[in-house]
Design an enzyme around this catalytic site. Structure first.
Site, PDB file in Angstrom:
ATOM      1  N   GLY A 250     112.779   8.176  53.701  1.00  0.00           N
ATOM      2  CA  GLY A 250     113.498   6.905  53.586  1.00  0.00           C
ATOM      3  C   GLY A 250     113.022   5.861  54.564  1.00  0.00           C
ATOM      4  N   ASP A 251     113.028   6.186  55.878  1.00  0.00           N
ATOM      5  CA  ASP A 251     112.549   5.244  56.888  1.00  0.00           C
ATOM      6  C   ASP A 251     111.525   5.913  57.803  1.00  0.00           C
ATOM      7  OD1 ASP A 251     114.278   6.963  58.133  1.00  0.00           O
ATOM      8  OD2 ASP A 251     115.228   5.450  59.399  1.00  0.00           O
ATOM      9  N   GLU A 252     110.768   6.837  57.231  1.00  0.00           N
ATOM     10  CA  GLU A 252     109.741   7.566  57.981  1.00  0.00           C
ATOM     11  C   GLU A 252     108.351   7.232  57.440  1.00  0.00           C
ATOM     12  OE1 GLU A 252     110.576  11.804  58.924  1.00  0.00           O
ATOM     13  OE2 GLU A 252     112.312  11.468  57.606  1.00  0.00           O
TER      14      GLU A 252
END
Length: 345
Positions: A250-252
């Site tokens: 997701g936010d990696e």
């Protein structure tokens, strides 16, 4: 045509000869054109032909150059190659057949393997060939085959393009246009294989966004999507085309920096990325504020770089960055493993 006399030729008539042999040429003993077939006349273009010197119309190339009509008897029964001096300069093939009694000779010509070009250049039709000549039928089959092969080639190109597009789509993150985990795994395996052979070292950076959840919770997922695309833009700006960037969660994000072996230099690159990420991103007039925690490992830290272990070490280095206050870059030195992050980091 063995034993053909001038009287026989005259009896048949030049029109009938033209229908039987549309590319014949009747030449008198002194080398003047007496009659010519309709297709050959079309090739010669405008201008008189009857009474014209044969050597003014054609250049004999094989079996040897012909400089005088006195030498033409030596070509009797042989295949010769001539080139038109008019129009397109077409090369023709044929055979010399002398008439009895020294009354001259007849040359019957053909296009040979250049028939396709001749049909195109002179706009020939079926009527321009002898009724028994299979050239047009063979040409038609050749053109049909070429058309079919062209369509098959075009279809293959379309299928190949579709396959390439499908493969690219399968390796691309739809939101950011970066590579996805599958693309990263393939590149990392390749890079580890090369590094193990001593053919190139690299650095592996794992980036986890800080405060991204707060953006989603306060401004919505549309704001979160905007932030992710802006992050992708920053990563592209701070890396080279030879490097690999992938969104793996997701936010990696994970970055593979080829040729980087200096921990201090890689740490500076990470710090520069974090600095750019901390610039506010406006969404509908509202600032979205994030940062990033980065963990790094280098292929030279391993006797035989292993993709899974390097992933794990870079990930744990990222947790160390979070534990130490976020917004920083930590390089795993290969001697110890960072502690697990606190809950909610």
């Amino acid at each position: 045509m063995d034993g053909l006399t001038v009287q026989d030729a005259a009896l048949v008539g030049t029109d009938a000869l033209g229908r039987l042999m549309p590319m014949y040429l009747w030449v008198t003993p002194n080398g003047l054109v007496r009659a010519v077939g309709p297709t050959l006349k079309k090739l010669c273009g405008a201008g008189p032909l009857i009474g014209t010197r044969f050597l003014d119309l054609f250049e004999v190339e094989k079996p040897r150059a012909l400089l005088s009509m006195a030498d033409v008897e030596a070509f009797s029964g042989q295949r010769i190659l001539v080139t038109l001096k008019r129009g397109q300069g077409t090369t023709l093939r044929g055979q010399v057949q002398p008439l009895d009694g020294g009354q001259g000779w007849i040359l019957n010509l053909s296009f040979g393997i250049s028939v396709a070009e001749a049909v195109r250049d002179y706009r020939l039709t079926n009527a321009d060939f002898a009724p028994t000549d299979l050239t047009v039928e063979l040409l038609y089959l050749t053109e049909v085959k070429a058309a079919v092969m062209g369509e098959l080639a075009a279809l293959n190109r379309r299928l190949e393009a579709a396959r390439a597009a499908s493969e690219a789509q399968a390796l691309t993150d739809a939101l950011t246009g970066l590579g996805n985990r599958r693309a990263l795994d393939a590149e990392l395996i390749r890079a580890c294989t090369l590094a193990a052979r001593g053919e190139g070292q690299f650095a592996l950076l794992h980036l986890d966004l800080d405060f991204f959840k707060a953006v989603n919770d306060t401004l919505g997922h549309a704001a979160g999507d905007l932030v992710l695309t802006e992050v992708a833009g920053v990563l592209r700006e701070e890396t080279r085309k030879s490097d690999t960037i992938a969104r793996v969660g997701g936010d990696e994000f994970v970055i593979l920096l080829r040729g980087e072996t200096d921990p201090d230099r890689v740490e500076r690159i990470g710090a520069r990325i974090i600095s750019e990420l901390e610039r506010p991103i406006l969404y509908e007039g509202q600032p979205c504020r994030i940062s990033g925690s980065i963990g790094v490992t280098l292929s030279r830290f391993y006797a035989s770089p292993d993709p899974e272990m390097m992933h794990s070490d870079a990930d744990e280095a990222t947790y160390a960055s979070k534990r130490n206050g976020r917004g920083r870059c930590t390089v795993w030195d290969g001697s110890s493993r960072p502690a697990e992050p606190e809950p909610g980091a």
